[in-house]
Design a protein around this motif. Structure first.
Motif, PDB file in Angstrom:
ATOM      1  N   VAL B 130      55.010  30.429  33.992  1.00 43.89           N
ATOM      2  CA  VAL B 130      53.741  31.149  33.852  1.00 43.89           C
ATOM      3  C   VAL B 130      53.888  32.527  34.506  1.00 43.89           C
ATOM      4  N   ASP B 131      53.057  33.467  34.046  1.00 44.60           N
ATOM      5  CA  ASP B 131      53.044  34.805  34.622  1.00 44.60           C
ATOM      6  C   ASP B 131      52.111  34.786  35.839  1.00 44.60           C
ATOM      7  N   GLY B 132      52.677  34.429  37.006  1.00 42.88           N
ATOM      8  CA  GLY B 132      51.875  34.295  38.226  1.00 42.88           C
ATOM      9  C   GLY B 132      51.276  35.612  38.688  1.00 42.88           C
ATOM     10  N   ALA B 133      51.998  36.718  38.450  1.00 41.94           N
ATOM     11  CA  ALA B 133      51.482  38.032  38.848  1.00 41.94           C
ATOM     12  C   ALA B 133      50.235  38.380  38.040  1.00 41.94           C
ATOM     13  N   LEU B 134      50.272  38.067  36.739  1.00 46.31           N
ATOM     14  CA  LEU B 134      49.106  38.339  35.891  1.00 46.31           C
ATOM     15  C   LEU B 134      47.943  37.428  36.283  1.00 46.31           C
ATOM     16  N   PHE B 135      48.252  36.178  36.585  1.00 43.80           N
ATOM     17  CA  PHE B 135      47.221  35.245  37.031  1.00 43.80           C
ATOM     18  C   PHE B 135      46.537  35.759  38.304  1.00 43.80           C
ATOM     19  N   ALA B 136      47.327  36.321  39.224  1.00 43.12           N
ATOM     20  CA  ALA B 136      46.752  36.854  40.467  1.00 43.12           C
ATOM     21  C   ALA B 136      45.789  38.006  40.169  1.00 43.12           C
ATOM     22  N   VAL B 137      46.121  38.837  39.181  1.00 48.22           N
ATOM     23  CA  VAL B 137      45.213  39.922  38.784  1.00 48.22           C
ATOM     24  C   VAL B 137      43.917  39.336  38.215  1.00 48.22           C
ATOM     25  N   ALA B 138      44.047  38.266  37.427  1.00 45.22           N
ATOM     26  CA  ALA B 138      42.853  37.611  36.881  1.00 45.22           C
ATOM     27  C   ALA B 138      41.960  37.106  38.018  1.00 45.22           C
ATOM     28  N   TYR B 139      42.581  36.494  39.030  1.00 47.13           N
ATOM     29  CA  TYR B 139      41.791  36.008  40.169  1.00 47.13           C
ATOM     30  C   TYR B 139      41.047  37.157  40.851  1.00 47.13           C
ATOM     31  N   PHE B 140      41.720  38.276  41.110  1.00 47.12           N
ATOM     32  CA  PHE B 140      41.055  39.425  41.731  1.00 47.12           C
ATOM     33  C   PHE B 140      39.910  39.934  40.864  1.00 47.12           C
ATOM     34  N   SER B 141      40.135  39.958  39.539  1.00 42.87           N
ATOM     35  CA  SER B 141      39.071  40.397  38.632  1.00 42.87           C
ATOM     36  C   SER B 141      37.827  39.542  38.817  1.00 42.87           C
ATOM     37  N   PHE B 142      38.023  38.227  38.850  1.00 48.55           N
ATOM     38  CA  PHE B 142      36.889  37.311  38.997  1.00 48.55           C
ATOM     39  C   PHE B 142      36.214  37.508  40.353  1.00 48.55           C
ATOM     40  N   PHE B 143      37.045  37.599  41.407  1.00 41.41           N
ATOM     41  CA  PHE B 143      36.502  37.728  42.757  1.00 41.41           C
ATOM     42  C   PHE B 143      35.655  38.993  42.888  1.00 41.41           C
ATOM     43  N   TYR B 144      36.190  40.129  42.469  1.00 39.45           N
ATOM     44  CA  TYR B 144      35.452  41.384  42.633  1.00 39.45           C
ATOM     45  C   TYR B 144      34.225  41.439  41.737  1.00 39.45           C
ATOM     46  N   PHE B 145      34.336  40.906  40.519  1.00 40.62           N
ATOM     47  CA  PHE B 145      33.164  40.916  39.636  1.00 40.62           C
ATOM     48  C   PHE B 145      32.030  40.126  40.280  1.00 40.62           C
ATOM     49  N   ALA B 146      32.329  38.936  40.796  1.00 39.55           N
ATOM     50  CA  ALA B 146      31.309  38.090  41.424  1.00 39.55           C
ATOM     51  C   ALA B 146      30.746  38.758  42.677  1.00 39.55           C
ATOM     52  N   LEU B 147      31.619  39.421  43.425  1.00 40.16           N
ATOM     53  CA  LEU B 147      31.174  40.079  44.653  1.00 40.16           C
ATOM     54  C   LEU B 147      30.252  41.258  44.327  1.00 40.16           C
ATOM     55  N   ILE B 148      30.624  42.045  43.316  1.00 41.66           N
ATOM     56  CA  ILE B 148      29.773  43.170  42.916  1.00 41.66           C
ATOM     57  C   ILE B 148      28.424  42.637  42.412  1.00 41.66           C
ATOM     58  N   ALA B 149      28.465  41.613  41.565  1.00 41.56           N
ATOM     59  CA  ALA B 149      27.212  41.039  41.040  1.00 41.56           C
ATOM     60  C   ALA B 149      26.336  40.552  42.197  1.00 41.56           C
ATOM     61  N   TRP B 150      26.951  39.943  43.202  1.00 44.28           N
ATOM     62  CA  TRP B 150      26.186  39.429  44.341  1.00 44.28           C
ATOM     63  C   TRP B 150      25.553  40.556  45.166  1.00 44.28           C
ATOM     64  N   VAL B 151      26.329  41.580  45.508  1.00 46.94           N
ATOM     65  CA  VAL B 151      25.740  42.658  46.321  1.00 46.94           C
ATOM     66  C   VAL B 151      24.678  43.422  45.543  1.00 46.94           C
ATOM     67  N   GLN B 152      24.766  43.390  44.209  1.00 51.32           N
ATOM     68  CA  GLN B 152      23.750  44.065  43.396  1.00 51.32           C
ATOM     69  C   GLN B 152      22.564  43.150  43.099  1.00 51.32           C
TER      70      GLN B 152
END
Lengths: 184, 184
Positions: B130-152
């Motif tokens: 599996v492309d673990g580096a790409l998966f890690a980017v996906a995780y960051f995408s999810f984390f930051y999106f949820a964090l931005i949605a929460w602070v907003q």
């Protein structure tokens, strides 16, 4: 617009008003301040860009449709490289009432993407009963992450990054009982 | 810190200096301005939080490890609800030299997550190669999106949202030749 020519920090209400052929007082009366004006301009631009993007999805696979959407919306930011960082920062972290307006704008696209996933499921491209709403959130996560990385100078090929993330999301990472053909 | 008590906009260099028992001149000499001070404080806090998060991943499945990571890092922001919006906005859109420092900080976590995916693949939880580096980017995408949605204020259960997005990403949405058991 004036913001694009001189940048957000330097933009002057008086010169914006002069370009529009009205007094600075008229601009202030309508928009309150510079940030309000930026939000109003961005919101309208995105409405048009998103309408055009959703109308131009074509009849390809879900992956092809999303790739076209990514390119149309990204194109809006790429045509204003100077301003994109400010636009993104100010819209992601907008104050009310703009926070709700931008959230509602994203919400409408979210609904359209959930429908796209639903149709792809009906065509047999995706499993039956996929969570299209959750998939649409995943797409937004990828899009915004790539856009933020791009405006911060941390990624050179943001659109290709979104395509790759979408593909990995659709394919999943779990082992398959029938071993799939993978590069080894 | 002073930022948490009175908020970023109202924080006064003089009162920050008074709390630290030094002159405002000393603070300015070291940090230049308020934003610099905020970046330095956030960067150090995140270093500690991320080190603790990575040390406390446990021996569960990849999904369980990521869920623990999400909760530790989210917890940092949740303990400072007043300040989180400013912290996130200023770190995502930091100017140099902080932009590169935050990018490098995220990069170190990215490397650790790619390794986690690699180990999960070796345990047979994920496909081989599996492309673990790409998966890690996906995780960051999810984390930051949820964090931005929460602070907003746009999402009430951000950590559960990250868990669900990670699960869908791991499972994928493609139909399986051997029909998987799904709720219908």
């Amino acid at each position: 617009m004036e913001f694009e020519r001189v940048g957000f920090e330097a933009a002057n209400l008086r010169s914006i008003a002069a370009l529009a052929g009205v007094s600075a007082g008229t601009v202030l009366h309508h928009y309150g301040d510079k940030r309000e004006l930026l939000h109003a301009a961005l919101f309208d631009d995105l409405e048009q860009t998103l309408a055009r993007a959703l109308a131009g999805l074509g009849k390809g696979s879900l992956e092809e449709q999303l790739s076209a959407l990514t390119r149309t919306v990204f194109g809006y930011y790429q045509r204003r490289p100077q301003l994109s960082r400010t636009l993104l920062k100010e819209s992601l972290f907008a104050e009310e009432p703009w926070a709700q307006r931008f959230t509602a704008q994203v919400g409408r696209v979210h609904g359209a993407l959930a429908q796209l996933a639903q149709k792809a499921s009906e065509r047999g491209e995706l499993r039956p009963n996929v969570d299209g709403a959750l998939f649409a959130v995943a797409y937004f996560s990828f899009f915004y992450f790539a856009l933020i990385a791009w405006v911060q100078g941390a990624h050179g090929s943001p659109m290709e990054l979104v395509d790759r993330l979408v593909r990995q999301h659709l394919e999943g990472l779990r082992p398959d009982p029938k071993s799939r053909r993978r590069k080894s």
